[in-house]
Design an enzyme around this catalytic site. Structure first.
Site, mmCIF file in Angstrom:
data_model
loop_
_atom_site.group_PDB
_atom_site.id
_atom_site.type_symbol
_atom_site.label_atom_id
_atom_site.label_comp_id
_atom_site.label_asym_id
_atom_site.label_seq_id
_atom_site.Cartn_x
_atom_site.Cartn_y
_atom_site.Cartn_z
ATOM 1 N N HIS A 136 0.835 -1.220 0.000
ATOM 2 C CA HIS A 136 0.000 0.000 0.000
ATOM 3 C C HIS A 136 0.866 1.264 0.000
ATOM 4 C CE1 HIS A 136 -3.306 -2.723 1.262
ATOM 5 N NE2 HIS A 136 -2.367 -3.258 2.032
ATOM 6 N N LYS B 284 15.841 21.842 -11.157
ATOM 7 C CA LYS B 284 15.234 20.551 -11.495
ATOM 8 C C LYS B 284 16.198 19.562 -12.146
ATOM 9 C CE LYS B 284 11.458 19.395 -11.087
ATOM 10 N NZ LYS B 284 10.222 19.724 -11.753
ATOM 11 N N GLU C 131 10.018 8.280 -17.050
ATOM 12 C CA GLU C 131 8.643 8.698 -17.349
ATOM 13 C C GLU C 131 8.241 8.315 -18.770
ATOM 14 O OE1 GLU C 131 7.660 12.744 -15.275
ATOM 15 O OE2 GLU C 131 9.790 12.668 -15.678
ATOM 16 N N SER D 210 14.804 21.470 -16.450
ATOM 17 C CA SER D 210 13.577 22.213 -16.707
ATOM 18 C C SER D 210 13.926 23.507 -17.425
ATOM 19 C CB SER D 210 12.903 22.520 -15.372
ATOM 20 O OG SER D 210 12.111 23.680 -15.466
#
Ligand code: ARG
Length: 460
Positions: A156, A283, A290, A277
């Site tokens: 979980h 960043k 991804e 970024s």
């Protein structure tokens, strides 16, 4: 422009129909397989006395020349040729004359395309397996280096029990190993030549299907000609194997994305496998992971697309089936693009042992071990479970951990606790004692690593 099949027609096809009908823009990637199949077919025709030896010499030399031209980028693919099969046959006849017109004796584009596609898929499976085995080896190496790197395992997404980074990596290695066997199963089932199925009911010529099958490296010829030209199961099986493979990569990618967030900081990706970024100077983004996660969606789409194309098609060939190729090519391209980069990203990432260990020390992941301690002293597990639940509740309220509770606090809940409880809840001990088959104890994970290394070794 005159069509190979133009005899039956008075008028030309509409230009937009030509465009819709043509597959040459994408099936040209089958040219090697098409030529290989034609050479095998022509040699068989000559061996069976169906065409002459002179014809077969001209045909094979002509096809080799065409292959060399396509290899070198000197071949002009024209929409008017419709597909790769007709493009090559027309060009052959242009080059060698009548012998070229004899090549298609006892053959149809239906068994031709079925053959080309199978040969192609078979080869691509070998490439994908090689890439996947490489990732398995990267994971085995990483596991070797982290046999003692303690971390929390989750259910979980809540910290649950202690494990090691090595054990975690081997979980993925085992998924990838099954992916490889799925691809091998698919290859074994598709390894039959449909050539000789003709358009759909075979042929009256005395062809030798076993000879062409053998020449082309298949384990045999397909059993039934209607099925031979209609079957695209192998493409669907491949797509489902690739979809499952991408699902595994996507789960792994998701964890890596989480792990390199500031909330976890379990790993850091190498600069070469990260991106920045355009506006936020701080960043460092896990775009590779991804994209792998995102591209999983397109491979699922390719699978569902072909399942849907094939659904409810009557036997035998229907032009719908021309839609089989782009999705399969796309899925293969996607997997081949993702796997090597993913492997290198994992190989070059930094594993932050300290942060993994720190995370393991929070969240009471040794609570099960604490209960097991009481069980070993005679308390039934359910009662032990309740005692430790109360201990954890007390810790949460008083800002303590099981490690920092003093023995009087333990004893206030159960007289069975003694000083040795601290050893029993020590995380390294908790891991070392989980030496059940499949568990995270270092020796057991060593066994798991040897298993996947042997699996990869047998295949390379
Ligand atoms: N380009 C076609 C395909 O990919 C080849 C088979 C054509 N056969 C036919 N009967 N029209 O499916």
């Amino acid at each position: 422009m005159a069509k190979l099949w133009g005899g039956r027609f008075d008028d030309d096809t509409d230009a937009l129909v030509d465009e819709l009908n043509a597959s040459i823009m994408f099936d040209k990637r089958l040219y090697r397989e098409d030529i290989e199949g034609s050479v095998a077919h022509a040699e068989m025709l000559a061996a069976q006395g169906i065409i002459s030896d002179d014809d077969v010499d001209l045909i094979t030399a002509g096809l080799r020349g065409i292959r060399a031209d396509i290899d070198a980028g000197r071949f002009d693919f024209k929409l008017a040729d419709e597909d790769i099969h007709m493009a090559i046959e027309s060009e052959l006849t242009r080059r060698i004359g009548d012998a070229g017109k004899r090549l298609h004796t006892a053959r149809s584009r239906n068994d031709q395309v079925a053959l080309d596609f199978r040969l192609h898929v078979k080869r691509e499976i070998a490439t994908v397996i090689g890439m996947e085995l490489n990732l398995v080896t990267v994971l085995a190496d990483l596991a070797d280096a982290h046999l003692g790197t303690v971390m929390p395992a989750y259910t979980h997404l809540q910290r649950a029990q202690p494990t090691t980074f090595a054990h975690y990596m081997m979980a993925y290695a085992n998924m990838l190993r099954r992916d490889v066997t799925r691809l091998e199963d698919c290859r074994e089932r598709l390894d039959f030549s449909p050539l000789g199925s003709g358009a759909l009911t075979g042929t009256t010529y005395p062809i030798d299907r076993a000879a062409t099958a053998q020449k082309l490296g298949f384990s045999g010829a397909t059993e039934n000609s209607l099925d031979g030209v209609s079957d695209r199961d192998y493409a669907i099986e491949l797509l489902s194997a690739l979809a499952i493979l991408m699902m595994h990569l996507s789960r792994f990618a998701e964890e890596i994305i989480l792990w390199c967030s500031w909330e976890f900081r379990f790993v850091e990706l190498a600069d070469a496998y990260s991106t920045g970024s355009s506006i936020m100077p701080q960043k460092k983004n896990p775009d590779v992971a991804e994209l792998v996660r995102g591209k999983t969606g397109r491979v699922y789409g390719d699978l569902v697309g072909l399942l849907t194309v094939m659904k409810a098609l009557p036997l035998a060939y229907n032009k719908d089936m021309q839609e089989d190729k782009e999705g399969v090519f796309d899925a293969i391209d996607t997997v081949k693009k993702c796997l090597p980069v993913f492997s290198d990203m994992v190989r070059t990432m930094t594993v932050r042992r300290d942060n993994l260990r720190r995370a393991a020390a929070e969240g009471f992941i040794n609570a099960t071990d604490c209960a097991d301690y009481l069980v070993k002293r005679g308390l039934p597990f359910r009662d032990a479970y309740t005692v430790v639940g109360k201990l954890v509740n007390y810790c949460v309220k008083s800002g303590k951990t099981l490690e920092t509770l003093d023995i009087s606090e333990y004893k206030s809940l159960s007289e069975l606790f003694g000083d040795d409880v601290y050893d029993a809840i020590n995380l390294e001990n908790c891991v070392a004692l989980r030496n059940v088959t499949g568990g995270p104890a270092p020796d057991e994970v060593r066994r798991q690593i040897a298993g996947v290394r042997a699996f990869a070794g047998e295949r390379t």
